[in-house]
Write an enzyme that holds these catalytic residues in place. Structure first.
Site: not given
Ligand code: PGA
Length: 231
Positions: A6, A8, A83, A85, A153, A159, A189
């Site tokens: 990904n 991003k 996701h 985010e 996740e 991150g 991560s």
């Protein structure tokens, strides 16, 4: 085994260089999820390419969104949905995520649907409740679809350099699979130095890689770890 990168909102590596480096790796389905502007270049380089999101309508007045038929016209194979985010910063809900996933599958795309708990939810012992709500929404909309893959996740591991231990990942993956029996990728991560132990867990069916997918060598070594764990 599936390894998805990904990218991003980063430019990401050169698609042709990445494709050349991945060429010899067998036994792993490698997917890249670049920003929309790089989709066509990734497809042209021969990479299996997914978008980072997809809308539930075919077209319309939805500024900033993109539809499944538009992705299909670019020969894009699928999309991430849900996701963390998107959920955290752009207000996406379980219902919206489920709708995006359902429409994409119906249109013929593959889907990687992301779920995961925050640190506060884990600390409050709410992990299973949160995962159940997120996965149930996806299951109710999509069923056990053969183009649907899930990604676990934990938000606190994305991150941050903090990874779930292999045991934590295994436990969460087994739980997610008990709710919806589809492959589950681990994300948060993942790096070359922790990929082997995470990917060797029986219910970890691959990885969704953020930061480490931006570098050709580190992404390739995670793909190689997946190939090893498969053999
Ligand atoms: P990370 O991101 O590997 O940089 O933690 C994972 C993701 O957000 O998919």
């Amino acid at each position: 085994m599936i390894v998805a990168g990904n990218w991003k909102m980063f430019p990401g590596p050169d698609p042709a260089a990445l494709a050349a480096r991945l060429a010899g790796i067998t036994g792993v389905d490698v997917i890249v999820c670049p920003a929309y502007v790089a989709l066509a270049r990734c497809v042209e380089a021969g990479l299996t390419t997914y978008a980072q999101n997809v809308h539930w309508e075919t077209e319309g007045a939805y500024t900033g969104e993109i539809s499944a038929p538009m992705l299909l016209r670019l020969d894009v194979g699928g999309s991430l949905v849900g996701h963390s985010e998107r959920r955290q910063y752009f207000g996406e809900t379980d219902a919206g995520v489920a709708r995006r996933a359902q429409t994409a599958l119906e249109a013929g795309l593959g889907v990687i649907a992301c779920v995961g708990e925050t640190q506060e939810e884990r600390d409050a012992d709410d992990m299973e409740t949160v995962l159940r709500i997120q996965v149930d929404a996806i299951r109710d909309a999509c069923g056990v679809h053969d183009r649907l893959v899930l990604a676990y996740e934990p938000v606190w591991a994305i991150g941050t350099g903090r990874t779930a231990t292999p045991e934590m990942a295994q436990e969460a993956h087994a739980f997610v699979k008990s709710l919806l029996d589809r492959p589950v990728l681990y994300g948060g991560s993942v790096k070359p130095d922790n990929a082997d132990e995470l990917l060797s867990q029986p219910d970890v069916d691959g990885a969704l890689v953020g930061g480490a997918s931006l570098d050709v060598e580190s992404f390739a070594s995670i793909c190689e770890a997946a190939a090893r764990s498969h053999s």
